[in-house]
Design an enzyme around this catalytic site. Structure first.
Site, mmCIF file in Angstrom:
data_model
loop_
_atom_site.group_PDB
_atom_site.id
_atom_site.type_symbol
_atom_site.label_atom_id
_atom_site.label_comp_id
_atom_site.label_asym_id
_atom_site.label_seq_id
_atom_site.Cartn_x
_atom_site.Cartn_y
_atom_site.Cartn_z
ATOM 1 N N LYS A 154 0.828 -1.345 -0.005
ATOM 2 C CA LYS A 154 -0.026 -0.090 -0.169
ATOM 3 C C LYS A 154 1.082 1.150 -0.024
ATOM 4 O O LYS A 154 1.667 1.572 0.951
ATOM 5 C CB LYS A 154 -0.936 -0.001 1.173
ATOM 6 C CG LYS A 154 -1.622 1.249 1.474
ATOM 7 C CD LYS A 154 -2.588 1.565 2.611
ATOM 8 C CE LYS A 154 -2.894 2.781 2.896
ATOM 9 N NZ LYS A 154 -3.865 2.974 4.041
ATOM 10 N N GLY A 202 -8.365 8.677 9.874
ATOM 11 C CA GLY A 202 -8.937 8.896 11.274
ATOM 12 C C GLY A 202 -9.905 9.893 11.388
ATOM 13 O O GLY A 202 -10.345 9.862 12.842
ATOM 14 N N ALA A 227 -10.015 5.121 4.153
ATOM 15 C CA ALA A 227 -10.052 6.272 5.260
ATOM 16 C C ALA A 227 -11.424 6.942 5.097
ATOM 17 O O ALA A 227 -11.907 7.199 4.061
ATOM 18 C CB ALA A 227 -8.924 7.334 4.950
ATOM 19 N N GLY A 228 -11.956 7.537 6.252
ATOM 20 C CA GLY A 228 -12.950 8.111 6.489
ATOM 21 C C GLY A 228 -14.284 7.238 6.995
ATOM 22 O O GLY A 228 -15.199 7.971 7.407
ATOM 23 N N ASN A 288 -9.276 1.459 9.547
ATOM 24 C CA ASN A 288 -8.529 1.253 10.857
ATOM 25 C C ASN A 288 -9.260 1.591 12.243
ATOM 26 O O ASN A 288 -9.776 1.134 12.866
ATOM 27 C CB ASN A 288 -7.179 1.446 10.683
ATOM 28 C CG ASN A 288 -6.092 0.954 11.892
ATOM 29 O OD1 ASN A 288 -4.913 0.856 11.691
ATOM 30 N ND2 ASN A 288 -6.607 0.811 13.118
ATOM 31 N N THR A 289 -9.347 2.954 12.295
ATOM 32 C CA THR A 289 -9.930 3.776 13.226
ATOM 33 C C THR A 289 -11.021 3.435 13.629
ATOM 34 O O THR A 289 -11.552 3.388 14.810
ATOM 35 C CB THR A 289 -9.478 5.112 13.164
ATOM 36 O OG1 THR A 289 -8.252 5.410 12.757
ATOM 37 C CG2 THR A 289 -9.695 5.940 14.650
#
Lengths: 262, 72
Positions: free
Chosen positions: A105, A166, A192-193, A214-215
């Site tokens: 990535k 995040g 992301a998001g 992830n977050t």
């Protein structure tokens, strides 16, 4: 055969096929145990990992590899924290040596506050990595033209952000994500998001091949349960996309027949 | 090369004094690391894992030794 009974809905990136369309990160967890349990609950077959200096002062600290087995789960090394093409390429060369994987990535960030990608550096790094035999899945802005250029440069997957890394704000750019999906010949994943399950479903309903997060899982009050929620949301959104949603109307349309009213 | 048979090197930004002529694999073991779980860069060049047991440390070398950690 209808779609729901056709269970083979795998997707392919750089010649590798996966059943799960959810890729999860391995950062921000309270413990390796919690991280491993969340990966299990998510059903993910790919996890992102970072490349960092070993801890020489305490070499006996547990390693990620001891908890999430790279023989069972595909490690996707990232370049998080890299702000130039050179830093990112150096990081991935080390990752390739550490794991022997060419599927990576790439993310080249423009600044620390927004973690927004620097597309000029990202494109330059993609070209160099592809020439060196890497298969980069590339984090990028939601720019359909830049996405096409990345694909031409050798990106094996296009991974536009749905909102800042995040942030958990959900997809702020559905129109642009859809345009990228329609134009791409390689898989498109929202990276992301995502903040909660419905965000992941939205990404899949737009026709994305997958979602990377992830977050949203790691910072949930109960990460393992959220991981399962994300698995279901990705599957659900994917099925809705394949089923083909109804058209939107401006006014009501009764579901019960008008004929035979008493 | 120092008179006492040691080499002065840097590992992950920290100065270390090690035995001159030891291999990188020996260095990794001395640091408590499993060579199979790390990647090594020597003076900004990747050292292929297959040669870790052959490449010998020289005075002034700068090493980065990395592994995979959690990340998004």
């Amino acid at each position: 055969m209808n779609i729901a009974t056709n269970l083979d809905d795998s997707w392919t990136v750089a010649g590798r096929s996966f059943r799960s369309r959810l890729i999860v990160g391995t950062g921000k967890y309270k413990s390796f145990e919690q991280n491993a349990a969340a990966v299990e609950a998510s059903g993910a077959e790919i996890v992102t990992v970072a490349v960092r200096r070993v801890n020489i002062s305490d070499p006996n600290q547990p390693l990620l590899m001891d908890h999430i087995d790279p023989k069972k789960i595909t490690y996707l090394p990232n370049t998080a924290g890299c702000f130039t093409a050179e830093e990112a390429i150096r990081t991935l060369r080390l990752a390739r040596e550490a794991g022997g994987w060419t599927l990576v990535k790439l993310e080249v960030l423009g600044e620390a506050k927004t973690l927004y990608p620097d597309m000029i550096e990202t494109l330059r790094a993609t070209e160099i990595l592809a020439k060196e035999g890497f298969e980069p899945m590339v984090y990028c802005s939601d720019d359909p033209i830049a996405a096409k250029k990345l694909e031409d440069a050798g990106a094996v997957a296009i991974m536009p952000l749905g909102a800042p890394i995040g942030s958990g704000l959900g997809l702020q750019n559905q129109v642009m994500i859809r345009l990228i999906v329609e134009n791409a010949k390689v898989p498109v994943l929202v990276d992301a998001g995502v903040g909660t399950a419905s965000d992941a479903a939205v990404a899949m309903e737009l026709g994305c091949d997958g979602v990377l997060m992830n977050t949203a899982i790691a910072e949930a009050k109960d990460p393992v349960t959220m991981a399962r929620a994300m698995k279901l949301a990705v599957e659900s959104g994917r099925l809705a996309y394949r089923a083909g949603r109804m058209g939107k109307r401006r006014y009501a349309d009764p579901s019960s027949p008008l004929a035979g009213l008493i | 090369m120092h008179e006492d048979g040691t080499a002065s090197i840097r590992v992950n930004g920290e100065h270390r004094r090690v035995r001159e002529g030891m291999t990188i694999a020996e260095l990794a073991l001395e640091l408590g690391l499993e060579p199979a779980k790390v990647a090594v860069e020597r003076n900004l060049e990747i050292v292929p894992r297959s040669t870790l047991g052959e490449v010998r440390i020289e005075d002034g070398d700068d090493y980065e030794i990395v592994t995979f950690v959690g990340g998004g």
